[in-house]
Structures are given as structure tokens and as C-alpha cells.
Design an enzyme around this catalytic site. Structure first.
Site, PDB file in Angstrom:
ATOM      1  N   ARG A  78       0.805  -1.228   0.000  1.00  8.45           N
ATOM      2  CA  ARG A  78       0.000   0.000   0.000  1.00  8.45           C
ATOM      3  C   ARG A  78       0.838   1.277   0.000  1.00  8.45           C
ATOM      4  NH1 ARG A  78      -3.264   1.601   3.098  1.00  8.45           N
ATOM      5  NH2 ARG A  78      -4.805   2.209   1.549  1.00  8.45           N
ATOM      6  N   TYR A 103       0.092   3.263  -3.407  1.00  9.49           N
ATOM      7  CA  TYR A 103      -0.842   4.399  -3.283  1.00  9.49           C
ATOM      8  C   TYR A 103      -0.250   5.559  -2.487  1.00  9.49           C
ATOM      9  CZ  TYR A 103      -3.914   0.287  -3.808  1.00  9.49           C
ATOM     10  OH  TYR A 103      -4.489  -0.888  -4.195  1.00  9.49           O
ATOM     11  N   CYS A 127      15.070  -4.858  -3.921  1.00 14.94           N
ATOM     12  CA  CYS A 127      15.917  -4.011  -4.763  1.00 14.94           C
ATOM     13  C   CYS A 127      15.094  -3.036  -5.581  1.00 14.94           C
ATOM     14  CB  CYS A 127      16.753  -4.898  -5.670  1.00 14.94           C
ATOM     15  SG  CYS A 127      17.731  -6.021  -4.694  1.00 14.94           S
ATOM     16  N   GLU A 128      14.410  -2.140  -4.917  1.00 17.59           N
ATOM     17  CA  GLU A 128      13.654  -1.074  -5.579  1.00 17.59           C
ATOM     18  C   GLU A 128      13.614   0.098  -4.621  1.00 17.59           C
ATOM     19  OE1 GLU A 128      10.325  -1.265  -7.815  1.00 17.59           O
ATOM     20  OE2 GLU A 128      10.417  -3.401  -8.267  1.00 17.59           O
ATOM     21  N   TYR A 165      -6.178  -5.323   2.780  1.00 20.11           N
ATOM     22  CA  TYR A 165      -5.321  -5.112   1.613  1.00 20.11           C
ATOM     23  C   TYR A 165      -3.845  -5.176   2.000  1.00 20.11           C
ATOM     24  CZ  TYR A 165      -9.850  -3.569  -0.080  1.00 20.11           C
ATOM     25  OH  TYR A 165     -11.194  -3.516  -0.398  1.00 20.11           O
TER      26      TYR A 165
END
Ligand code: LLP
Length: 452
Positions: free
Chosen positions: A343, A347, A378-379, A406
Site C-alpha cells: 500500500r 498508493y 531491490c527497488e 489489503y
């Protein structure tokens, strides 16, 4: 302890300083139904979070059974003046234990796939209390749902209507349907979770609904039973619900004039929750605003709440693995990541991160530092929270609140990470309700290329 209400004051929960956001853990927990600090240690119902983290390991989702039941009860009580059905939106949290608790309490279910219907049935839910939403129902989905005897298909297009009629004809049964009407109402929420605008892929345009109903009425294997809408998620105001309801009521009257009588009106889900500072309408306020209009209609009312039923019944527990202060920013690398809870990344959702043990220097920002709470993926988009004022040490356990909805259902195996385990707490009892995925299981369905 009553889990439904704690001594929540109206004092601010968070404070934005130049360094970052401070979320007062005690004030926040007082607003969340299942959480409380006792002697500076965080508890979910009557079980200490430390004990849970030790017993099950981290990352770990934990849900309070009582908090879920209390939310269901709040919907039931608030709408008790009307014939109604609360069809919990399975996508928010589809764990069998969660579904089972709600099925036993008498809830119906809103599903969007055959998989969700199978879960509901496996958890002891009844197909006759299930409504089937979603824009892309396939032949197989429809056939399975019809054979099970679901309560209603919420139809989102003319082509779906024709397909349902054909499948029902082949099975020689009649399919109960509602049209999901797109009322073109701005839900004032994040664009990715706004669904009731004419630009969104959902539902049948309000202006076209009457003619599609007429078409449905002429079909041999369709039973028109209701009207449906769902305008978005995490709505904090009641006004968009009222605007949508007004449009639906107009249609109900037009249908009556055409001799088309309905059994129910389905107002979808969407009521928001408090993550940090949000002040969504309560279920009681929501009911108060809608009841006068609904009572005049004299139809059974369906709701499809997801988030508001489970978000604040759950936390994601995670452990601080690495502290990495840099010249510009401090990173706390924890053992949960965007694959566990997407999330924040998807978002830009701000969810609260609170410590298992309150710091000894007391509350407020004294002694804290700003930390980005990030995962090991790795982001750069792999963050759970940014610039939070916290006092951290490695091995600390943190709870990300509002994670009951969620959270797990949107988790993935990205970076070949096994998904977290899930635990349910009731009073002083706790049970594993989903095993942590083993790493071997991640490639168990894969095969090496075979040389001929
Ligand atoms: N009914 C339908 C047809 C829906 O599409 C949804 C949610 C619901 C009910 C339940 O809405 P709720 O009461 O939970 O707001 N992943 C996003 C939320 C997506 C909501 C999609 N539809 C998030 O994490 O914010």
C-alpha cells in the site's frame, strides 16, 4: 477490556515537524480497537506483541478476532431498522479464519473471482449469501457460481449480461442479477481506488442503466433482483454515498414505472478508516445519513464493506534488521517489505509504525530521529513509511497498524521472498491461521527445461 472502544481523546495523534512525522503510539492505539499498551508493551487483545513475534517470527500479520466481529456487529446494529445483509468484501482479507469467523457471525460475502467463492465455501460460508462483483467474469466463473447458487451477480456490462444468460440457459436455471450502476460520482479518494466515475472501467453508465435493465427483463434466463453500485474505497465523507444513493433511487423509481420490481439495493463498500489522522464517518454516522432515504425505498439493503471491517483489526509485525544512517537520510531496513505490504509503495499510503516497547525517554519527539522504514527489496519504491520520528535499535519489533485490509491479500513473492505467516488472536489465545511460506514452495510449481 472492551476492544470496541478505548479511552480515545481528540488530541492530535501525529505531529509533522521539520524532521519528520511523529505518530504518538499511545494516542493511536487508543483509537484502534484491538491495540493497547500495558506497562509500555504493545498488546493485541490480551496477547503481547513481543510474545507473538517470538513465537511466530516476523514478518507476521496478526488479526484480532473480536475487532472483526465488533465491526460486523456495528454494521448490523446501525442498520437494524432495515432488512439488510452485510456482504464482507473478501478481497480485503481472504484468510479462511477471517472468513470463517464472519460466516459464523452471519455475514454474507462480496466476491470478485471463483477463487474467492471457493474460499468462502471452504470457510463455511453459504453461496446463497454471496454477491459476485467484478468487470471480467468468465464463462467458467459464471457456471461455477450458478451451480453453487449464489445470491446475485453484480453485472458490469451488456456483454457480461448476455454471457450470464447464455450460461444459465445451458444449465437450464435462472441467474439472479443486479446491474452495477456507475453513477459518475466523485468519491474524493485516491484515483487508483475511485471506481464510480465515468472514466473508470466499472459498472454501467447511469444514463444507460434503464435500457440495459429492459434488455435484461427480456432475457429468458435472467431474474432481475437488485441494483448495485460501488464508488470507491477509503471514503471519509458520507456525501458521495448520498449522491450515489440519490441516483440509484431515481433509477429504482423509473424501473418501478416500467414494472421492474427489485428485491435489494446494494450500496457497495468503501467506508474509510483511520490510519493516522483520517477522521472517517463512523458506521453509525454513515447509517444515520442513509437510513431515511433507504427506509422509504422498502428494499433489502446490501453492503459490501471490506477495509472498514478488517483494516484496524490487523497489524503487520516486523523486525528491524539493519540501521543505516546516511548523510542525508536514515534508513531502517526491516524484515517486511513491499512484497508483504504494497500500500505505501502503490498508493503512497501513510500507515502508522509503532514500537512494540515504548521508549524510556517517554513520549513525543524527544530522543527520536527521522527514519525511512524500508524493506530489503531491490527497488527504491520499497518503503513502508518515510521520515518517521522513532527511537530505533536493531532487533526492535515494530507494528504497522491498519494492515488487516489489503495487506496480506496484496502480497507477492517478489525477490523470491516467502509470504508472511498470519495469526489470529482472541482474548489471551492465539493461533496460526496461515503458515509462513517456505522458500522451497516458491518454486515447487516450476520445471527445468527438459533436454530432448
Ligand atoms: N465492493 C466492490 C465491488 C469493490 O470493488 C470493493 C473494493 C469493495 C466492495 C470493498 O471496498 P472497501 O470497503 O474495502 O473500501 N487495494 C486498495 C483498495 C482497493 C479496493 C477495491 N475495491 C487499498 O489498499 O487501498
Amino acid at each position: 477490556m472492551s476492544h470496541a472502544t478505548s479511552a480515545a481523546s481528540n488530541l492530535p495523534i501525529s505531529r509533522q515537524t521539520k524532521q519528520g512525522l511523529y505518530v504518538d503510539p499511545q494516542a493511536l492505539s487508543a483509537h484502534l480497537p484491538a491495540l493497547a499498551y500495558k506497562d509500555n508493551a504493545l498488546y493485541i487483545e490480551d496477547v503481547s506483541v513481543k510474545q507473538l513475534a517470538q513465537h511466530y517470527g516476523t514478518p507476521c500479520y496478526v488479526y484480532s478476532k473480536q475487532a472483526i466481529l465488533d465491526m460486523y456487529q456495528a454494521y448490523s446494529d446501525s442498520f437494524s431498522a432495515l432488512a439488510h445483509k452485510v456482504c464482507y468484501a473478501v478481497k480485503a482479507n481472504s484468510n479462511l479464519a477471517v472468513l470463517g469467523v464472519l460466516a459464523e457471525a452471519g455475514a454474507g460475502f462480496d466476491i470478485v473471482s471463483r477463487g474467492e467463492l471457493m474460499r468462502v465455501l471452504a470457510a463455511g460460508g453459504k453461496a446463497t449469501s454471496v454477491v459476485f462483483s467484478g468487470v471480467g467474469k468468465t464463462h467458467d466463473d459464471i457456471e461455477f457460481a450458478l451451480k453453487q447458487g449464489i445470491a446475485c451477480f453484480n453485472v458490469e456490462s451488456q456483454s457480461e449480461l448476455a454471457l450470464i444468460n447464455n450460461v444459465a440457459a445451458r444449465l437450464d436455471i435462472r441467474a439472479p442479477i443486479s446491474l452495477r450502476v456507475n453513477p459518475n460520482v466523485d468519491a474524493k479518494t485516491h484515483p487508483y481506488i475511485s471506481t464510480g466515475l465515468k472514466d473508470n472501467k466499472f459498472g454501467i453508465a447511469h444514463e444507460k442503466a434503464l435500457s440495459v435493465y429492459q434488455q435484461a427483463a427480456s432475457m429468458t434466463h435472467i431474474d432481475i433482483v437488485g441494483i448495485d453500485c460501488h464508488i470507491g474505497s477509503q471514503l471519509t465523507e458520507v456525501a458521495p454515498f448520498i449522491a450515489a444513493l440519490d441516483k440509484l433511487i431515481e433509477l429504482v423509481h423509473s424501473l418501478q414505472e416500467q414494472g421492474i420490481e427489485l428485491h435489494h439495493i446494494d450500496l457497495g463498500g468503501g467506508l474509510g478508516v483511520r490510519y493516522i489522522d483520517e477522521m472517517p464517518a463512523s458506521i453509525a454516522e454513515f447509517a444515520q445519513a442513509l437510513l431515511p432515504k433507504l427506509q422509504e425505498l422498502n428494499l433489502t439493503v446490501f453492503f459490501e464493506p471490506g477495509r472498514s471491517m478488517v483494516a484496524n483489526a490487523g497489524v503487520l509485525l516486523t523486525r528491524v534488521d539493519v540501521l543505516k544512517p546516511t548523510a542525508h537520510k536514515n534508513f531502517a531496513i526491516v524484515d517486511a517489505a513491499m512484497n508483504d505490504l504494497i500500500r505505501p509503495a502503490l498508493y503512497q499510503a501513510k500507515m502508522a509504525v509503532i514500537p512494540e516497547t515504548l521508549p524510556t525517554h517517554g513520549l513525543d519527539t524527544e530522543g527520536t530521529q527521522p527514519w525511512d522504514i524500508v524493506g530489503a527489496i531491490c527497488e527504491t519504491g520499497d518503503f513502508l513509511a518515510k521520515e518517521r520520528l522513532l527511537t530505533l535499535a536493531t532487533d526492535d519489533i515494530l507494528a504497522i497498524t491498519g494492515a488487516g485490509a489489503y495487506g496480506f491479500t496484496m502480497s507477492s513473492n517478489y525477490n523470491s521472498r516467502g509470504r508472511a505467516c498470519e495469526v489470529m488472536v482472541s482474548g489471551d489465545e492465539h493461533q496460526l491461521i496461515r503458515k509462513r511460506e517456505t522458500l522451497e514452495s516458491l518454486y515447487a510449481n516450476e520445471m527445468l527445461w527438459q533436454k530432448n
